[in-house]
Design a protein around this motif. Structure first.
Motif, short mmCIF file in Angstrom:
data_model
loop_
_atom_site.label_atom_id
_atom_site.label_comp_id
_atom_site.label_asym_id
_atom_site.label_seq_id
_atom_site.Cartn_x
_atom_site.Cartn_y
_atom_site.Cartn_z
N MET A 130 6.88 91.64 -14.18
CA MET A 130 5.74 91.64 -13.13
C MET A 130 6.46 91.46 -11.99
SD MET A 130 2.45 91.76 -13.32
CE MET A 130 2.41 92.39 -11.72
N SER A 131 7.45 90.53 -11.77
CA SER A 131 8.11 90.20 -10.42
C SER A 131 8.96 91.48 -9.94
CB SER A 131 9.08 89.29 -10.50
OG SER A 131 9.81 88.90 -9.29
N MET A 132 9.42 92.45 -10.85
CA MET A 132 10.14 93.40 -10.71
C MET A 132 9.01 94.63 -10.13
SD MET A 132 13.12 93.67 -13.54
CE MET A 132 14.27 92.17 -13.75
N ALA A 133 8.04 94.83 -10.85
CA ALA A 133 7.29 95.86 -10.65
C ALA A 133 6.49 95.73 -9.23
CB ALA A 133 6.11 96.10 -11.73
N THR A 134 5.93 94.40 -8.99
CA THR A 134 5.22 93.95 -7.86
C THR A 134 6.47 94.23 -6.80
OG1 THR A 134 4.16 92.32 -8.99
CG2 THR A 134 4.02 92.35 -6.76
N THR A 135 7.50 93.74 -6.75
CA THR A 135 8.37 93.82 -5.62
C THR A 135 8.74 95.53 -5.30
OG1 THR A 135 9.77 92.29 -6.38
CG2 THR A 135 10.92 93.83 -5.11
N LEU A 136 8.91 96.31 -6.41
CA LEU A 136 8.71 97.98 -6.27
C LEU A 136 7.89 98.28 -5.47
CD1 LEU A 136 10.91 98.66 -9.42
CD2 LEU A 136 11.77 98.82 -7.08
N PHE A 137 6.45 97.81 -6.04
CA PHE A 137 5.20 98.34 -5.23
C PHE A 137 5.05 97.91 -3.89
CE2 PHE A 137 0.65 96.86 -4.71
CZ PHE A 137 0.12 97.94 -4.35
N GLY A 157 3.59 106.18 -9.31
CA GLY A 157 4.62 106.10 -9.97
C GLY A 157 5.00 105.02 -11.09
N LEU A 158 3.98 104.25 -11.37
CA LEU A 158 3.75 103.12 -12.41
C LEU A 158 2.95 103.64 -13.56
CD1 LEU A 158 4.42 100.32 -13.35
CD2 LEU A 158 2.23 99.46 -12.26
N GLN A 159 3.73 104.02 -14.40
CA GLN A 159 3.09 104.53 -15.93
C GLN A 159 3.07 103.29 -17.02
OE1 GLN A 159 1.83 107.61 -15.97
NE2 GLN A 159 2.54 107.63 -13.87
N LEU A 160 1.84 102.87 -17.28
CA LEU A 160 1.63 101.73 -17.97
C LEU A 160 1.34 102.19 -19.83
CD1 LEU A 160 -0.81 99.60 -15.96
CD2 LEU A 160 1.65 99.23 -16.13
N GLU A 194 6.89 104.79 -3.22
CA GLU A 194 6.48 105.10 -4.34
C GLU A 194 7.42 104.79 -5.35
OE1 GLU A 194 3.46 106.95 -6.81
OE2 GLU A 194 3.49 106.80 -4.73
N PRO A 195 7.09 103.90 -6.37
CA PRO A 195 7.96 103.54 -7.43
C PRO A 195 8.48 104.63 -8.65
CG PRO A 195 6.25 102.41 -7.85
CD PRO A 195 5.97 103.18 -6.47
N ASP A 196 9.40 104.48 -9.38
CA ASP A 196 9.37 105.27 -10.53
C ASP A 196 9.61 104.31 -11.66
OD1 ASP A 196 9.66 107.15 -12.68
OD2 ASP A 196 11.12 108.52 -11.11
N ILE A 197 8.49 103.97 -12.33
CA ILE A 197 8.59 102.88 -13.55
C ILE A 197 7.83 103.51 -14.42
CG2 ILE A 197 8.14 100.52 -13.93
CD1 ILE A 197 7.86 99.91 -10.92
N CYS A 198 8.31 103.31 -15.71
CA CYS A 198 7.83 103.40 -17.09
C CYS A 198 7.72 101.91 -17.62
CB CYS A 198 8.55 104.29 -18.03
SG CYS A 198 7.44 104.32 -19.60
N PHE A 199 6.48 101.21 -17.70
CA PHE A 199 6.31 99.91 -17.91
C PHE A 199 5.81 99.94 -19.26
CE2 PHE A 199 5.92 95.78 -15.76
CZ PHE A 199 5.37 94.92 -16.61
N ILE A 200 6.53 99.35 -20.40
CA ILE A 200 5.77 98.95 -21.75
C ILE A 200 5.81 97.75 -22.13
CG2 ILE A 200 6.41 99.57 -24.17
CD1 ILE A 200 8.00 102.05 -23.38
N GLN A 201 4.64 97.13 -22.34
CA GLN A 201 4.23 95.79 -22.88
C GLN A 201 3.81 95.77 -24.08
OE1 GLN A 201 1.48 93.74 -20.32
NE2 GLN A 201 1.92 91.94 -21.33
N CYS A 202 4.30 94.74 -24.85
CA CYS A 202 3.86 94.58 -26.40
C CYS A 202 3.24 92.89 -26.45
CB CYS A 202 5.18 94.80 -27.28
SG CYS A 202 5.89 96.34 -27.11
#
Length: 357
Positions: free
Chosen positions: A136-143, A178-181, A148-156
């Motif tokens: 979350m910290s990393m994704a928010t920072t990139l945002f 650029g954020l694919q959830l 435009e970030p390039d993130i594939c974000f997989i949460q289980c």
């Protein structure tokens, strides 16, 4: 206080107590606590690092480390998002007692699990449970960098209600392309519709969610067993593990000497193996990277098979002796594995292996 060059606002150091200024429920047994220094100092840290809190629990203070879940670009405060586990002491005290206005001693920030200084690459974040906090910290920072970030974000998680930060992540994803959830749960919540992935994270899911995973830097955090599975999947798929990074709930690394050395079994193409097909009285030499199914077919033997991805379970056979490296996608139960069964399509022989074929 340590003044920063060109700035009037000092940077917080752990000589000053932190004041809790807000408490936000996130999920069952999960809360986010926000802290600010009374002096108005700002924070200096990297996305993914942790802080250690000194907690006044009954019987004497205990120190617990928590990943900072907020972005370092918003440096007037820090947030930690904590989840109580069975037997929790410090986290249990925080959930039950910590309120705005209370002050705590804290140490840090620290930790080697963080984004690089210039995070302009392509990222794959994989997390389970409260392991989502550094992501979350990393994704928010990139945002918040404004690019435009390039993130594939997989949460289980076990259930949809336990997906921490789901709404916040969906909000960020609605503001950038650029954020694919991708969310994975073991089971649905009662009377709630769930149309996402269901089951345990596996290599088939990875290919469907992020088909360019080989081009991305992977950051992983979650329970140890979960991270072991992720490493097995990536190793089996030929991923460059020099680009793999993981954090641990148990002992976050502060120095390079504390980084975990993984003793993962990885089949080698130049390592010779042998498979003995006991019922057919046939044996065949092969490489460790060959599957039991492929070797059987080359030897003229028939093992019924379907998907060849470790999903359907059609190729389940009994292993009589030896060791295999098996990375499946849910096609075999833990009880069957304990009983000695393997899936021939996704099992690589290590040394000499005997199967009941």
């Amino acid at each position: 206080m340590i003044p920063m060059p060109g700035r009037d606002t000092p940077v917080w150091t752990d000589s000053e107590l932190l004041e809790c200024v807000s408490v936000l429920p996130e999920a069952p047994e999960v809360k986010t606590f926000t802290f600010r220094p009374p002096s108005g100092a700002t924070f200096l840290y990297k996305a993914g690092q942790f802080i250690t809190l000194d907690l006044p629990v009954p019987g004497g203070n205990v120190q617990r480390t928590y990943t900072i879940s907020s972005s370092p670009l918003t440096n007037a405060y820090i947030c930690v998002t904590v989840k109580a586990q069975p037997g929790s002491v410090g986290t249990r005290w925080m959930l039950d007692n910590l309120q705005p206005g209370m002050r705590l001693k804290a140490y840090g920030p620290a930790g080697l699990f963080h984004l690089p200084a210039n995070p302009d690459g392509k990222y794959l974040f994989i997390s389970a449970g409260s392991g989502v906090t550094p992501m979350m910290s990393m994704a928010t920072t990139l945002f918040e960098r404004g690019e435009e970030p390039d993130i594939c974000f997989i949460q289980c998680a076990n259930r949809p209600v336990e997906l921490i930060f789901r709404k916040k992540l969906e909000h960020i994803a609605s503001r950038v392309n650029g954020l694919q959830l991708h969310f994975v749960v073991n089971r649905s919540d009662p009377y709630e519709v769930w149309t996402g992935y269901r089951g345990y994270f596996n290599q088939l899911m990875l290919g469907l969610m992020c088909n360019d995973y080989l081009e991305r830097d992977v950051y992983c955090c979650g329970p140890e067993g979960f991270m072991d599975t992720v490493r097995e999947i990536l190793n089996a798929l030929g991923y460059d593990m020099d680009r793999y990074h993981q954090e641990s709930f148990e002992a976050p690394a502060e120095t390079k000497a504390e980084l975990t050395e993984f003793d993962d079994v990885v089949p080698q193409e130049d390592a010779q193996a042998q498979i003995v097909f006991a019922n057919s009285q046939v044996s065949a030499w092969c490489s460790e990277t060959d599957t039991v199914l492929a070797v059987a077919k080359d030897a003229g033997l028939n093992i019924p098979s379907g998907c060849t991805f470790g999903v359907c379970g059609t190729c389940k056979v009994k292993k009589l002796s030896g060791e295999v490296h098996m990375v499946h996608s849910g096609g075999i139960s833990d009880d069957d594995v304990e009983a000695g069964y393997i899936l021939a399509c996704c099992s690589n022989p290590i040394g000499t292996v005997e199967v009941e074929i």
